[in-house]
Design a protein around this motif. Structure first.
Motif, short mmCIF file in Angstrom:
data_model
loop_
_atom_site.label_atom_id
_atom_site.label_comp_id
_atom_site.label_asym_id
_atom_site.label_seq_id
_atom_site.Cartn_x
_atom_site.Cartn_y
_atom_site.Cartn_z
N GLY A 92 0.88 -1.21 -0.13
CA GLY A 92 0.12 0.10 0.03
C GLY A 92 0.87 1.32 0.03
N LEU A 97 -0.85 4.73 -1.21
CA LEU A 97 -1.94 4.70 -0.26
C LEU A 97 -1.62 5.56 0.65
CD1 LEU A 97 -4.63 3.14 -0.07
CD2 LEU A 97 -3.52 1.65 1.59
N GLY A 101 -5.79 5.43 4.34
CA GLY A 101 -6.00 4.32 3.83
C GLY A 101 -5.46 3.03 4.44
#
Length: 273
Positions: A92, A97, A101
């Motif tokens: 991520g 991200l 998130g």
């Protein structure tokens, strides 16, 4: 607050899983491993999914039982699950991200019964997924930094991908497609396609295939020596009864699962009474 509560649930479940095992673990995952450990050879219940699906994870659990005892084998699936979470966070971060998130990812993983059920049950899916996510993490780390992937890293990627496939043979196609797509994006997305780049891409694939060969040969030889056929993991599929097996073939069930997919992946298990 949600993350804290979810983490508490995970911690309590870990403690419970060290003292008891759930349905599939009793029937397949740890039972086959214990039979193998006690008999000092590959042992499993007749015509179950051991050969086709859980051979490698049972071997590893059997080795852990022999060296460290049963409790350590039961915790091994949780180690795989935590590794999946760590790799998910790393991937991520690599793809951009946000912090929020990543927190949401943790909350979802810690509160999804689909994932926690696998961890408490010692599912082979966890081990295979951990290998596969390791492959994705290594590729994405290089992609994010715009670095050349050296031959030793490519070989390691292939080696991990090979174990992801032999641990769960059904995932061979999926892992291969994911690796191929990531490499195609790395070499050709937004770049001019020329002979030099195609050659570099081909060499990359060759190094990865070279890494896959080791686990593949090991799996074939193991099946040949201990199970009597190099393709026992394929030929054994015909012996599994689809009625009592671990899959749903009822068209109505399949339709409902498709219509309610977000709820199915969150709450549904394959437990059969």
């Amino acid at each position: 607050m949600i993350l804290v509560l979810a983490s508490i649930v995970v911690a309590v479940t870990v403690l419970q899983s060290s003292s008891r095992i759930s349905y599939d673990a009793s029937a397949i995952y740890f039972s086959n491993a214990k039979l193998t450990a006690l008999n000092q050879r590959a042992s499993f219940f007749t015509n179950d999914t051991f050969v086709a699906s859980v051979l490698q994870s049972s071997i590893q659990n059997a080795a852990i039982i022999q060296v460290f005892g049963e409790q350590s084998a039961r915790i091994f699936s949780w180690v795989s699950g935590l590794l999946i979470v760590a790799l998910g966070l790393g991937i991520g971060r690599s793809v951009g991200l946000s912090k929020v998130g990543r927190i949401m990812f943790l909350v979802l993983m810690a509160s999804t019964t689909s994932f926690l059920d696998l961890m408490g049950d010692g599912k082979v899916d966890l081990l295979s997924c951990a290998y596969a996510l390791s492959v994705i993490y290594l590729i994405e780390q290089k992609n994010n930094r715009r670095e050349v992937i050296h031959s030793h890293t490519l070989f390691l990627i292939g080696y991990l991908a090979g174990f992801a496939c032999i641990t769960r043979p059904f995932n061979a196609f999926l892992v291969g497609v994911i690796v191929l797509v990531l490499l195609l994006l790395k070499y050709f997305w937004g770049n001019n396609i020329n002979l030099a780049r195609v050659r570099e891409f081909a060499i990359t694939l060759l190094w990865i295939v070279a890494g896959v060969i080791g686990p593949a040969v090991f799996h074939i030889l193991f099946n040949w020596i201990f199970l009597g056929s190099p393709v026992a993991f394929i030929s054994s599929l015909s012996k599994i009864n689809p009625v009592t097996g671990p899959w749903d073939f009822d068209p109505k069930t399949i339709f409902v699962s498709r219509m309610l997919y977000p709820l199915v992946v969150t709450f549904k298990t394959t437990h059969r009474v």
